[in-house]
Write a protein that holds these residues in place. Structure first.
Motif, mmCIF file in Angstrom:
data_model
loop_
_atom_site.group_PDB
_atom_site.id
_atom_site.type_symbol
_atom_site.label_atom_id
_atom_site.label_comp_id
_atom_site.label_asym_id
_atom_site.label_seq_id
_atom_site.Cartn_x
_atom_site.Cartn_y
_atom_site.Cartn_z
ATOM 1 N N MET A 242 0.819 -1.120 0.064
ATOM 2 C CA MET A 242 0.115 0.043 -0.105
ATOM 3 C C MET A 242 0.879 1.214 0.123
ATOM 4 S SD MET A 242 -2.951 -1.210 0.008
ATOM 5 C CE MET A 242 -4.175 0.190 0.284
ATOM 6 N N THR A 243 1.068 1.930 -1.115
ATOM 7 C CA THR A 243 2.010 3.060 -1.297
ATOM 8 C C THR A 243 0.966 4.410 -0.955
ATOM 9 O OG1 THR A 243 1.228 3.211 -3.623
ATOM 10 C CG2 THR A 243 3.348 2.029 -2.938
ATOM 11 N N TYR A 244 1.664 5.359 -0.407
ATOM 12 C CA TYR A 244 1.054 6.480 0.015
ATOM 13 C C TYR A 244 1.896 7.635 -0.173
ATOM 14 C CZ TYR A 244 -1.070 10.658 1.751
ATOM 15 O OH TYR A 244 -1.899 11.866 1.666
ATOM 16 N N TYR A 245 1.641 8.514 -1.258
ATOM 17 C CA TYR A 245 2.314 9.738 -1.683
ATOM 18 C C TYR A 245 1.538 10.974 -1.331
ATOM 19 C CZ TYR A 245 5.017 5.813 -3.694
ATOM 20 O OH TYR A 245 5.859 4.746 -3.775
ATOM 21 N N TYR A 246 2.321 12.177 -1.437
ATOM 22 C CA TYR A 246 1.454 13.594 -1.407
ATOM 23 C C TYR A 246 0.909 13.552 -2.989
ATOM 24 C CZ TYR A 246 3.886 13.956 2.928
ATOM 25 O OH TYR A 246 4.648 13.869 4.205
ATOM 26 N N LYS A 247 -0.373 13.342 -3.044
ATOM 27 C CA LYS A 247 -1.017 13.253 -4.280
ATOM 28 C C LYS A 247 -0.761 14.630 -5.074
ATOM 29 C CE LYS A 247 -2.429 8.843 -3.868
ATOM 30 N NZ LYS A 247 -3.755 8.597 -3.701
ATOM 31 N N PHE A 248 -0.706 15.805 -4.340
ATOM 32 C CA PHE A 248 -0.525 17.127 -5.127
ATOM 33 C C PHE A 248 0.605 17.247 -5.602
ATOM 34 C CE2 PHE A 248 0.700 17.667 -0.596
ATOM 35 C CZ PHE A 248 1.961 18.299 -0.792
ATOM 36 N N LEU A 249 1.677 16.505 -5.454
ATOM 37 C CA LEU A 249 2.996 16.529 -5.955
ATOM 38 C C LEU A 249 3.166 15.857 -7.353
ATOM 39 C CD1 LEU A 249 5.518 15.704 -2.916
ATOM 40 C CD2 LEU A 249 4.821 18.143 -3.897
ATOM 41 N N SER A 250 3.945 16.018 -8.418
ATOM 42 C CA SER A 250 4.004 15.496 -9.490
ATOM 43 C C SER A 250 5.362 14.367 -9.268
ATOM 44 C CB SER A 250 4.633 16.148 -10.701
ATOM 45 O OG SER A 250 5.895 16.670 -10.362
ATOM 46 N N ALA A 251 5.137 13.346 -10.143
ATOM 47 C CA ALA A 251 6.303 12.347 -9.951
ATOM 48 C C ALA A 251 7.793 13.061 -9.824
ATOM 49 C CB ALA A 251 6.394 11.573 -11.346
ATOM 50 N N GLU A 252 8.133 14.184 -10.713
ATOM 51 C CA GLU A 252 9.403 14.584 -10.673
ATOM 52 C C GLU A 252 9.395 15.140 -9.314
ATOM 53 O OE1 GLU A 252 11.739 18.087 -12.782
ATOM 54 O OE2 GLU A 252 10.070 17.075 -14.002
ATOM 55 N N GLU A 253 8.517 15.954 -8.743
ATOM 56 C CA GLU A 253 8.616 16.654 -7.540
ATOM 57 C C GLU A 253 8.909 15.499 -6.329
ATOM 58 O OE1 GLU A 253 5.910 20.672 -8.329
ATOM 59 O OE2 GLU A 253 4.998 18.745 -7.892
ATOM 60 N N LEU A 254 8.056 14.555 -6.294
ATOM 61 C CA LEU A 254 8.183 13.408 -5.490
ATOM 62 C C LEU A 254 9.558 12.962 -5.500
ATOM 63 C CD1 LEU A 254 6.481 11.660 -3.350
ATOM 64 C CD2 LEU A 254 6.682 10.198 -5.483
ATOM 65 N N LEU A 255 10.190 12.496 -6.687
ATOM 66 C CA LEU A 255 11.362 11.828 -6.818
ATOM 67 C C LEU A 255 12.549 12.772 -6.326
ATOM 68 C CD1 LEU A 255 11.060 9.705 -10.040
ATOM 69 C CD2 LEU A 255 11.020 9.011 -7.811
ATOM 70 N N ARG A 256 12.363 14.127 -6.675
ATOM 71 C CA ARG A 256 13.262 15.118 -6.005
ATOM 72 C C ARG A 256 13.333 15.165 -4.570
ATOM 73 N NH1 ARG A 256 16.015 17.755 -9.166
ATOM 74 N NH2 ARG A 256 14.579 17.528 -11.102
ATOM 75 N N PHE A 257 12.093 15.026 -3.840
ATOM 76 C CA PHE A 257 11.959 14.965 -2.435
ATOM 77 C C PHE A 257 12.835 13.950 -1.763
ATOM 78 C CE2 PHE A 257 9.245 13.233 0.924
ATOM 79 C CZ PHE A 257 9.683 14.357 2.124
#
Length: 250
Positions: A90-105
């Motif tokens: 079960m993955t949970y990510y900040y849905k307001f981020l883009s894939a690029e922003e998530l990976l940069r985080f």
């Protein structure tokens, strides 16, 4: 080949609030060995002990007794986990981020330099086929696309070992195929992949070896051909090994 992941007589007990069963045994004494460069399928019914095993390897749950190691280092040592990537069921990510922003985080969490982070993010978005959607918010992604973002995140630190908990769970046939292709590419790059799955057709296609656990016990381990011997396919062998009785059986 050397063992990258190893458990020896691994036992895990949980305290429960049930009066009749104050202690639940999740693993009874698991002996397991995963070699460098192989794709290893970890199979079993719900409650068999698969997620508990992964939680011990990841340092989330301490073993009651026995031992577990990654790259020859006890899993209780934080350094043991520096070379692994992990994708939970079960993955949970900040849905307001883009894939690029998530990976940069996550790149900042791993301490990657900006130039290295840029290179890895470009490389991984291409690998998981999300280049065209890299700027879109994750909340607009399908379940399969979100799972592939999770795979990119698990690969960001260029790990030697991937631990994946049900990586194709809930995906449609196209999504499962894409994840299967990614795992195959990782194998071709020499990565070691250890994953649990209920999708026995997927396992049959991509795994070098598999282990079957049931009620905390290791029931079988070997190549798909070895375990399937004498049965039409891996699914039938699995059902026989875990003692499944069809309601229509005579």
């Amino acid at each position: 080949m050397s063992a990258i992941l190893q458990t020896q007589k691994l036992r895990v007990e949980y305290r429960t609030r049930e009066l009749r069963q104050p202690v639940k045994i999740a693993l009874t004494g698991l002996d397991l060995e995963v070699r460098a460069g192989e794709v290893f399928g970890f199979l079993g019914p719900n409650g068999a002990g698969k997620t508990t095993t992964m939680n011990v390897l990841l340092g989330f749950v301490p073993p009651t007794s026995g031992a577990a190691s990654l790259f020859g280092i006890d899993v209780r040592q934080p350094i043991a986990r520096q070379r692994i990537g992990y994708l939970p069921e079960m993955t949970y990510y900040y849905k307001f981020l883009s894939a690029e922003e998530l990976l940069r985080f996550y790149a900042k969490i791993f301490g990657l330099a900006r130039a290295e982070a840029d290179r890895r993010i470009d490389q991984l978005l291409k690998l998981v086929e999300l280049e065209s959607a890299r700027k879109r918010p994750i909340k607009s992604y399908s379940k399969g696309m979100q799972q592939r973002v999770g795979l990119a995140q698990a690969l960001l630190n260029n790990p030697d070992l991937l631990i994946l908990d049900e990586p194709t769970s809930g995906l449609d046939p196209l999504g499962r195929m894409k994840v299967r292709e990614i795992i195959q590419r990782l194998k071709n790059e020499g990565k070691t992949v250890f994953f649990s799955s209920h999708e026995l057709g997927e396992v049959e296609t991509i795994c070098d070896r598999v282990a079957i656990v049931h009620q905390g016990d290791l029931k079988a381990v070997g190549t798909v051909a070895e375990i399937s011997a004498g049965h039409p396919n891996l699914e039938q062998a699995f059902l026989k090994i875990v003692g499944f009785q069809s309601a229509h059986a005579s």
